[in-house]
Structures are given as structure tokens and as C-alpha cells.
Scaffold this motif. Structure first.
Motif, PDB file in Angstrom:
ATOM      1  N   GLN A 119      72.030  56.174  71.102  1.00  0.00           N
ATOM      2  CA  GLN A 119      71.736  55.625  72.117  1.00  0.00           C
ATOM      3  C   GLN A 119      70.723  56.543  73.101  1.00  0.00           C
ATOM      4  OE1 GLN A 119      74.175  52.804  74.543  1.00  0.00           O
ATOM      5  NE2 GLN A 119      73.689  53.853  76.470  1.00  0.00           N
ATOM      6  N   LEU A 120      69.684  56.157  73.305  1.00  0.00           N
ATOM      7  CA  LEU A 120      68.688  56.894  74.250  1.00  0.00           C
ATOM      8  C   LEU A 120      68.923  56.488  75.639  1.00  0.00           C
ATOM      9  CD1 LEU A 120      65.205  56.951  72.374  1.00  0.00           C
ATOM     10  CD2 LEU A 120      67.085  58.647  72.293  1.00  0.00           C
ATOM     11  N   ASN A 121      69.050  57.281  76.666  1.00  0.00           N
ATOM     12  CA  ASN A 121      69.586  57.055  78.184  1.00  0.00           C
ATOM     13  C   ASN A 121      68.332  56.920  78.908  1.00  0.00           C
ATOM     14  OD1 ASN A 121      72.126  57.134  77.198  1.00  0.00           O
ATOM     15  ND2 ASN A 121      72.105  59.419  77.573  1.00  0.00           N
ATOM     16  N   SER A 122      67.066  57.158  78.805  1.00  0.00           N
ATOM     17  CA  SER A 122      66.095  56.919  79.655  1.00  0.00           C
ATOM     18  C   SER A 122      64.754  56.895  78.430  1.00  0.00           C
ATOM     19  CB  SER A 122      65.927  57.911  80.637  1.00  0.00           C
ATOM     20  OG  SER A 122      65.524  59.027  80.122  1.00  0.00           O
ATOM     21  N   ALA A 123      63.610  56.456  79.421  1.00  0.00           N
ATOM     22  CA  ALA A 123      62.495  56.500  78.507  1.00  0.00           C
ATOM     23  C   ALA A 123      61.925  57.721  78.135  1.00  0.00           C
ATOM     24  CB  ALA A 123      61.421  55.867  79.623  1.00  0.00           C
ATOM     25  N   SER A 124      62.387  58.883  78.701  1.00  0.00           N
ATOM     26  CA  SER A 124      62.001  60.288  78.499  1.00  0.00           C
ATOM     27  C   SER A 124      62.964  60.981  77.373  1.00  0.00           C
ATOM     28  CB  SER A 124      61.619  61.172  79.682  1.00  0.00           C
ATOM     29  OG  SER A 124      63.066  61.163  80.275  1.00  0.00           O
ATOM     30  N   SER A 125      64.044  60.140  76.979  1.00  0.00           N
ATOM     31  CA  SER A 125      65.023  60.706  76.077  1.00  0.00           C
ATOM     32  C   SER A 125      64.372  61.083  74.480  1.00  0.00           C
ATOM     33  CB  SER A 125      66.235  59.941  76.206  1.00  0.00           C
ATOM     34  OG  SER A 125      66.772  59.688  77.446  1.00  0.00           O
ATOM     35  N   THR A 126      64.944  61.804  73.930  1.00  0.00           N
ATOM     36  CA  THR A 126      64.521  61.970  72.540  1.00  0.00           C
ATOM     37  C   THR A 126      65.729  62.842  71.738  1.00  0.00           C
ATOM     38  OG1 THR A 126      63.670  64.310  73.140  1.00  0.00           O
ATOM     39  CG2 THR A 126      61.985  62.506  73.106  1.00  0.00           C
ATOM     40  N   ARG A 224      68.676  68.129  67.991  1.00  0.00           N
ATOM     41  CA  ARG A 224      68.596  68.278  69.503  1.00  0.00           C
ATOM     42  C   ARG A 224      68.673  66.958  70.083  1.00  0.00           C
ATOM     43  NH1 ARG A 224      66.592  73.244  70.247  1.00  0.00           N
ATOM     44  NH2 ARG A 224      65.756  74.312  68.741  1.00  0.00           N
ATOM     45  N   ILE A 225      69.729  66.735  71.057  1.00  0.00           N
ATOM     46  CA  ILE A 225      70.051  66.013  71.658  1.00  0.00           C
ATOM     47  C   ILE A 225      69.679  65.679  73.248  1.00  0.00           C
ATOM     48  CG2 ILE A 225      71.996  64.104  72.259  1.00  0.00           C
ATOM     49  CD1 ILE A 225      73.408  65.744  69.951  1.00  0.00           C
ATOM     50  N   ASN A 226      68.398  65.110  73.369  1.00  0.00           N
ATOM     51  CA  ASN A 226      67.759  65.328  74.887  1.00  0.00           C
ATOM     52  C   ASN A 226      67.946  64.232  75.732  1.00  0.00           C
ATOM     53  OD1 ASN A 226      66.208  65.837  77.122  1.00  0.00           O
ATOM     54  ND2 ASN A 226      64.204  65.438  76.141  1.00  0.00           N
ATOM     55  N   GLY A 227      69.122  64.023  76.364  1.00  0.00           N
ATOM     56  CA  GLY A 227      69.388  62.693  77.256  1.00  0.00           C
ATOM     57  C   GLY A 227      69.720  61.554  76.217  1.00  0.00           C
TER      58      GLY A 227
END
Length: 247
Positions: A119-126, A224-227
Motif C-alpha cells: 500500500q502506498l500512503n501518498s502520491a509521492s510514495s514509491t 526500498r520502501i518510501n512512504g
């Protein structure tokens, strides 16, 4: 006999310590983390899968205890991650990588195959899913974004050149991707599907590029778990895709 229990525990720890001396300093650190994880009872549940091929599924949504120890007990090295309904990362410094080789075929050209539920938490998550990766996160893979996945080659991401696929924004929603990389000649065939690996059309890819110029020195799976939150990760022992070039 209760008075003997502290001495028994001390003896066990002493024995583990002596065994650890047989390994290099890096291996010693990994083994000490594993010993601590076992003693603390921390774990991430795992189960065998057989469809569409054999593999192991790691259920990060039901890990218990400290994140680093739970992951160490499950065969991963972790940095800057926490547990909250899954494996949570806040930046590109939030990482996991397998301790051992995670190729989906042995011998010949390298292949690596995974299914990731996230699950991505925001529009900038990757999420950067690298496979096969080096322990320093080099190699090919996928940059997962809210509406698409791009290919990654040696740290640089770009759109797929052969087939591309987009979807409605997945921000705040659970999504599943099936991802695979094959070594081919001097490069790689990078491809994948939306959906679970057990249900996709194995002969038709939804995003792909052949002959991607990339260094395939590694044999691990790395994220790599970004947001974002990783719910489950399945690492397959055999390749999934059946179409395209297989030199």
C-alpha cells in the motif's frame, strides 16, 4: 530446579557465542541477530506456495516483536523500518534485503521472481523492488508508483520501452504486482503484471522491456520502501513468465 535456569540460559548464550566465532564479523553479526530473534520469539510468518510455481510467502502484516529482529529471524537484513499492519518504510533509506541468494532458477542465466502486496500512503510514495540485487542495492528492478511501474537499471529509473501499463491511483489501497527479471545476453528482460502471480496470463506481459543494459552481479531480493507498507512478499523458486526472448 528453578535455580538452575539462569545458569542454563547463560550456558546457551556462551555456546552460541563460541559458535559465532567461526564466522566472519559480518556473518557473526547476522548470526547474533538471528540468535536474539529466536530467544525473543520474534518472527514473520512464512508459508510455502505452489501456484503458479513453488516459493515462499512472507506475511509482514503478522510479524511480531521488533522489526529488525523479526526480519532477521526470517532471513532479511533491515534498516529504518517498523511494523504496523505490515512492513512500514518512510524513505529510500528504509530497506530490506535477503540474507541469501533468491534466484528463481539455479544454473545458467539468472532469473528472479516475486509477488508483492503493498500500500502506498501518498502520491509521492514509491517502492523500489530490485531483483536480482546486490547487497548494496545495485541491479535491475522496478520503481513502483501510484499509477504505474517503471524499470530500474543500476540506480536509474525510466519508462518501459516495449510495453507499458498504467492504472488508477492506488494511494491508500492494497495492490498486488507480479514481477520478474531474466538475464539475457549482456542485459536483462524486465517484465511484470498487475495482480497475483497465480492468476496472471504467464505468456502475455503488461509491462516489459528486453535487452536492458544493466549489471546483474547480485542474487538477492531487495526493497526500498518510501512512504509505503509491504503486506506480503513472495519469493519464487522457479520463473513465471513464458513469453519473450530466452537466450
Amino acid at each position: 530446579m528453578k535455580f538452575l535456569q539462569p545458569f542454563m540460559i547463560i550456558s546457551m548464550l556462551f555456546a552460541f557465542g563460541n559458535c559465532a566465532e567461526l564466522f566472519s564479523s559480518k556473518d557473526k553479526d547476522n548470526n547474533e541477530e538471528l540468535i536474539l530473534a529466536i530467544l525473543a520469539g520474534t518472527r514473520c510468518p512464512s508459508s510455502a506456495v505452489t501456484t503458479p510455481t513453488t516459493g515462499t510467502r512472507y506475511d509482514f502484516a503478522n510479524c511480531s516483536g521488533d522489526a529488525n529482529l523479526a526480519l532477521a529471524g526470517s532471513g532479511f537484513q533491515a534498516s529504518n523500518v517498523t511494523l504496523s499492519g505490515g512492513l512500514v518504510g518512510t524513505s529510500n533509506n528504509s530497506t530490506i534485503v535477503t540474507n541469501a541468494s533468491s534466484l528463481s532458477n539455479t544454473g545458467g542465466n539468472k532469473k528472479a521472481s516475486i509477488e508483492i502486496v503493498y500500500q502506498l500512503n501518498s502520491a509521492s510514495s514509491t517502492i523500489s523492488a530490485l531483483l536480482p540485487a546486490t547487497t548494496s542495492f545495485g541491479g535491475p528492478g522496478f520503481l513502483i508508483q501510484p499509477t504505474k511501474a517503471d524499470k530500474i537499471a543500476d540506480g536509474n529509473s525510466s519508462v518501459f520501452g516495449d510495453l507499458t501499463s498504467t492504472w488508477a491511483s492506488s494511494v491508500g489501497q492494497e495492490k498486488t504486482l507480479c514481477l520478474e527479471v531474466h538475464e539475457e545476453g549482456s542485459g536483462a528482460h524486465i517484465f511484470g503484471w498487475q495482480g497475483a502471480c497465480s492468476t496472471v496470463d504467464r505468456g502475455t506481459y503488461q509491462f516489459e522491456e528486453e535487452d536492458v543494459s544493466v549489471n546483474l552481479a547480485g542474487d538477492r531480493v531487495a526493497l526500498r520502501i518510501n512512504g509505503a507498507t509491504i503486506k506480503t512478499l513472495t519469493i519464487y523458486n522457479q520463473s513465471i513468465g513464458t513469453a519473450g526472448s530466452f537466450r
